[in-house]
Design an enzyme around this catalytic site. Structure first.
Site, short mmCIF file in Angstrom:
data_model
loop_
_atom_site.label_atom_id
_atom_site.label_comp_id
_atom_site.label_asym_id
_atom_site.label_seq_id
_atom_site.Cartn_x
_atom_site.Cartn_y
_atom_site.Cartn_z
CE LYS A 1 19.27 4.49 -1.58
NZ LYS A 1 19.22 4.00 -2.94
CE1 TYR B 1 16.20 3.64 -6.17
CE2 TYR B 1 16.98 5.18 -7.83
CZ TYR B 1 16.40 4.94 -6.61
OH TYR B 1 16.01 5.99 -5.82
NE ARG C 1 32.06 23.23 -10.98
CZ ARG C 1 32.98 23.77 -11.81
NH1 ARG C 1 33.83 23.03 -12.47
NH2 ARG C 1 33.03 25.08 -11.95
CG ASP D 1 23.34 0.35 -8.68
OD1 ASP D 1 23.85 0.21 -7.55
OD2 ASP D 1 22.35 1.07 -8.90
#
Ligand SMILES: *Cc1c(COP(=O)(O)O)cnc(C)c1O
Length: 361
Positions: A176, A79, A27, A151
């Protein structure tokens, strides 16, 4: 030649309190993830990169840099999932938001409050491909000591590097273009300073929002062909945007590579190419848009974007369904709007598909 997938949760210590290579638990850090993170930092020209389980996990982590009572200025055409996180989740935690069009300095400065701590935006935006003057936003943010976050999912660092224009932190949905093959969900943050890197690493570890090793490996593999894919996406998108502009069934085309796009000049200044996303309004509203989407074959009816295969979708009921009808109307997402993620297929095949799908029968 291929980075191994370190499919392990934990690492053997050399001695008590002494790790072998800085790794103790996946992690916190994992060698496969580290390769992706370093690659992202290099691509964006940042101080450090961080890989997350999804784009939303990256945004959630960035939002935790804020605390109750802070105010955020956000682009109004972001978004849908980002809007939902801000509006329906973070607001409940005492964070205030102003959703505004970031196209001039005056309106941004008018929205700044004493508790404004972050400016969040996209360029080109989703789904209307609006262009923001990045240098202008970065200079306003710097002047008022506000953290600027962009972004950069649509442009990718191949076409645009926001940190070069003074942006503090870049976010990606690696789902993406960076991955590019529609077979993983992932996210990223790229920081510009040591101080910011330490804070992001703290929250990534504290929140547990990190990406899995295999997913990182897929994105590393995708990035190897980013430049080739982006060139082809943009070339196909430009041809399609020009084709749609001439088509009698099309009312309006949104693509920053078109000379009549209101953001064309700014985009030309700050981007090396205009990307692979094209939106357009079909004449005849919702019914005509649905007819197009049902007829299209090569353009698969699916959400998401940035893969090698072309997609088409209906923002009002798909990618932007989480926005209220009122909010959609306000930012210009109309009933006839269709969004294309133009793939890297042969352009003649793509045009042929649009041709048959746009015929009104
Ligand atoms: C997809 C997307 C996101 C969210 O990323 P996920 O990987 O789906 O969680 C954020 N911003 C933009 C611009 C996107 O296209």
């Amino acid at each position: 030649m291929s980075m191994p997938i370190y499919q392990t949760s934990n690492f053997v210590f050399d001695d008590i309190g002494k790790t072998r290579a800085g790794y103790d638990y996946s992690r916190t850090a994992n060698p496969t993830r580290k390769v992706l993170e370093d690659t992202l930092a290099k691509l964006e020209g940042g101080h450090a990169g961080f890989a997350f389980g999804t784009g939303m996990a990256a945004i959630t982590t960035a939002a935790h840099l804020l605390k109750a009572g802070d105010h955020v200025i956000s682009g109004d055409d972001i978004y849908g999932g980002t809007y939902r996180l801000f509006q329906n989740v973070m607001k409940n935690h005492g964070i205030e938001f102003s959703f505004i069009r970031l196209n001039d300095k005056k309106s941004i400065e008018a929205a700044i409050r004493p508790n404004t701590k972050m400016i969040w935006f996209e360029s080109p935006s989703n789904p209307l491909l609006n262009i923001v003057d990045i240098e202008m936003v970065a200079s306003v943010a710097k002047k008022h000591k506000i953290l600027s976050v962009m972004d950069n999912t649509f442009a990718t660092p191949y076409f645009l590097k926001p940190i070069e224009f003074g942006i503090d932190m870049v976010m990606h949905s690696t789902t993406k273009y960076l991955n590019g093959h529609s077979d993983v969900v992932g996210g990223a943050l790229i920081t510009s300073t040591e101080e910011l890197s330490q804070r992001v690493q703290f929250y990534l570890n504290a929140l547990g929002t990190c990406a899995a090793p295999f997913d990182c490996w897929l994105v590393i593999r995708g990035i190897a062909t980013l430049s080739l894919r982006m060139k082809q996406h943009a070339e196909n998108a430009q041809t399609i945007a020009e084709y749609l502009e001439r088509h009698p069934s099309v009312a309006k085309v949104y693509y920053p590579g078109l000379k009549n796009h209101p953001g064309h000049d700014i985009a030309s200044r700050q981007m090396k190419g205009y990307g692979g996303m094209v939106s357009f309004e079909v004449k005849g509203g919702e019914k005509a848009a649905h007819n197009f989407l049902r007829r299209a074959k090569l353009f698969a009816l699916a959400e998401s974007l940035g893969g090698v295969a072309s997609l088409a979708e209906y923002p009002a009921l798909m990618s932007h369904a989480s926005m209220s009808a009122e909010a959609r109307q306000q930012c210009g997402i109309s009933e006839g709007l269709v969004r294309l993620s133009v793939g890297i297929e042969n352009i003649n095949d793509l045009i042929k598909d649009l041709d048959q799908a746009l015929v009104n029968r």
